[in-house]
Design an enzyme around this catalytic site. Structure first.
Site, PDB file in Angstrom:
ATOM      1  CG  ASP A 159       1.306  -2.754  10.474  1.00 23.73           C
ATOM      2  OD1 ASP A 159       2.168  -2.127   9.822  1.00 23.73           O
ATOM      3  OD2 ASP A 159       0.527  -3.562   9.942  1.00 23.73           O
TER       4      ASP A 159
ATOM      5  CG  ASP B  82       3.712  -7.375   8.143  1.00 25.04           C
ATOM      6  OD1 ASP B  82       4.514  -7.517   9.063  1.00 25.04           O
ATOM      7  OD2 ASP B  82       2.979  -8.268   7.689  1.00 25.04           O
TER       8      ASP B  82
ATOM      9  N   GLY C  55      -6.255   0.047   8.969  1.00 20.75           N
ATOM     10  CA  GLY C  55      -5.511  -0.652  10.020  1.00 20.75           C
ATOM     11  C   GLY C  55      -6.053  -2.058  10.140  1.00 20.75           C
ATOM     12  NE  ARG C  56      -4.473  -5.853   5.642  1.00 15.24           N
ATOM     13  CZ  ARG C  56      -3.944  -5.724   4.442  1.00 15.24           C
ATOM     14  NH1 ARG C  56      -4.641  -6.076   3.390  1.00 15.24           N
ATOM     15  NH2 ARG C  56      -2.725  -5.266   4.267  1.00 15.24           N
TER      16      ARG C  56
ATOM     17  N   GLY D  40     -10.846  13.947  19.502  1.00 24.06           N
ATOM     18  CA  GLY D  40     -11.775  14.040  20.630  1.00 24.06           C
ATOM     19  C   GLY D  40     -12.943  13.076  20.504  1.00 24.06           C
TER      20      GLY D  40
ATOM     21  NE  ARG E 232      -2.125  -4.535  -1.119  1.00 25.35           N
ATOM     22  CZ  ARG E 232      -1.761  -3.832  -0.046  1.00 25.35           C
ATOM     23  NH1 ARG E 232      -0.703  -4.182   0.633  1.00 25.35           N
ATOM     24  NH2 ARG E 232      -2.464  -2.789   0.346  1.00 25.35           N
TER      25      ARG E 232
ATOM     26  CB  THR F 127       2.765   0.771   6.184  1.00 21.77           C
ATOM     27  OG1 THR F 127       1.404   0.535   6.569  1.00 21.77           O
ATOM     28  CG2 THR F 127       3.650   0.500   7.389  1.00 21.77           C
TER      29      THR F 127
ATOM     30  N   GLY G  62       0.829  -1.203   0.000  1.00 22.55           N
ATOM     31  CA  GLY G  62       0.000   0.000   0.000  1.00 22.55           C
ATOM     32  C   GLY G  62       0.865   1.254   0.000  1.00 22.55           C
TER      33      GLY G  62
ATOM     34  CG  ASP H 220      -1.887  -0.223   8.185  1.00 26.78           C
ATOM     35  OD1 ASP H 220      -2.636   0.727   7.882  1.00 26.78           O
ATOM     36  OD2 ASP H 220      -1.985  -1.350   7.674  1.00 26.78           O
TER      37      ASP H 220
END
Ligand code: F6P
Length: 328
Positions: free
Chosen positions: A133, A106, A174-175, A189, A75, A129, A14, A131
């Site tokens: 992660d 990843d 955010g898979r 907020g 991909r 990424t 991505g 994400d």
């Protein structure tokens, strides 16, 4: 180790805002140090299909403020096969590429690790990424921009939510990780964040409803990570319809989707990408291989691929408490 003269560069998986700034930094730092640089189009697909071009300092002029990636991304299924990787290796040899810099998340770094091991080939990864992660780095390139985009969107939804006194369930990317949902909720907020890391521990939706989201407020905003573990925004809305029908008419769903991946990178992402891009070249000069560049407390660190791609980067649980405390 064979001397490195030519470095291949690709972006994979991505896209993330700041990838162009990283491409610029890798290219310029490499040329500054006397290397040749080859740009590979469409990630690993370009390695397999032989879409490889020379990059000069001018090739990366005027790109750092643009989102996306000038090298394109993909991909690539073929790269997951032995034959595909063999073909990629043939093309690497054909172009005289001695080392690779891979910018991606990843999946992209897992592919890099496999290729590096199979062909005993030097690769340095850069975490790109939205994400956030990947383990061993406080931030990934693109995360800060995506977070700001989420905040910008939620601010606007807040206006209509409070005018109509509604409960908005907003899905963010955010898979497998809740960094965007949790920090996006704090920055905007929001009243709650439903994240995959907590999905087996507590029923986050029940908790929100039980804590009486309409007791002291006329409207509420809940951020949900798109993960199958959370059911996504549609899944959460469906549950409200079934289990809490009294709120049914007030519920609305917004899925932010791919708009979170676009846009001009923030200063923070441009700086991170510039530092990491140059650090990737330093790492190769120092003889490093099979590592990802990380950022630990503002310092550049080298993270072995095996650590970086280990799943389950920990979220800061204090932030969940903070969110609860501030949403009363
Ligand atoms: O990994 C980045 C990411 O944006 C994830 O958050 C999301 O699940 C996925 O990519 C979406 O991928 P695609 O662009 O293939 O739909």
């Amino acid at each position: 180790m064979a001397e490195i003269k030519t470095i291949g560069l690709l972006t994979s998986g991505g896209d993330a805002p700041g990838m162009n700034a990283a491409i610029r930094a890798v290219t310029r730092a490499a040329i500054f140090n006397g290397f040749k640089v080859k740009g590979i189009y469409r990630g690993y697909k370009g390695l397999v299909d032989d879409e490889i071009v020379d990059l000069q300092t001018q090739s990366v002029s005027g790109i750092m403020h643009h989102g996306g990636t000038i090298l394109k991304t993909a991909r690539c299924k073929e790269f997951m096969t032995v034959e595909g990787r063999q073909q990629a290796h043939e093309n690497i040899k054909k172009h005289g590429i001695d080392a690779l810099v891979v910018i991606g998340g990843d999946g992209s770094l897992s592919g890099a690790r496999q290729f590096a091991n199979e062909f005993d080939f030097p690769i340095v990864g850069i975490p790109g990424t939205i994400d956030n992660d990947l383990n061993g780095t406080d931030h990934t390139i693109g995360y800060d921009t995506a977070l700001n985009t989420i905040m910008w969107c939620v601010d606007r939804i807040r206006d209509t939510a409070s005018s109509h006194e509604r409960l908005f369930i907003i899905e963010v990317m955010g898979r497998e990780s809740g960094f965007l949902a949790l920090n996006g909720a704090i920055a905007s907020g929001a009243e709650a964040a439903i994240i995959p890391e907590m999905s087996t521990e507590v029923d986050q939706l029940s908790e929100l409803i039980q804590s009486g989201f309409r007791k002291s407020k006329n409207s509420s905003i809940v951020l949900v990570a798109e993960s199958p573990a959370t059911g996504g925004a549609m899944g959460v809305a469906e549950r409200i319809r079934k289990e809490f029908p009294q709120y049914n008419l007030r519920v609305r769903v917004t899925i932010l989707g791919h708009l979170q991946r676009g846009g001009s990178p923030t200063a923070q992402d441009r700086i991170l990408a510039s530092r990491m891009g140059a650090a990737a070249i330093d790492a190769l000069l120092e003889g490093q291989r099979n590592i990802m560049i990380g950022d630990d407390d503002e310092k550049i660190v080298y993270v072995p691929f095996s650590k970086a791609i280990r799943h389950g980067k920990e979220i800061d649980r204090d932030l969940l408490e903070l969110l609860k405390k501030l949403s009363i």
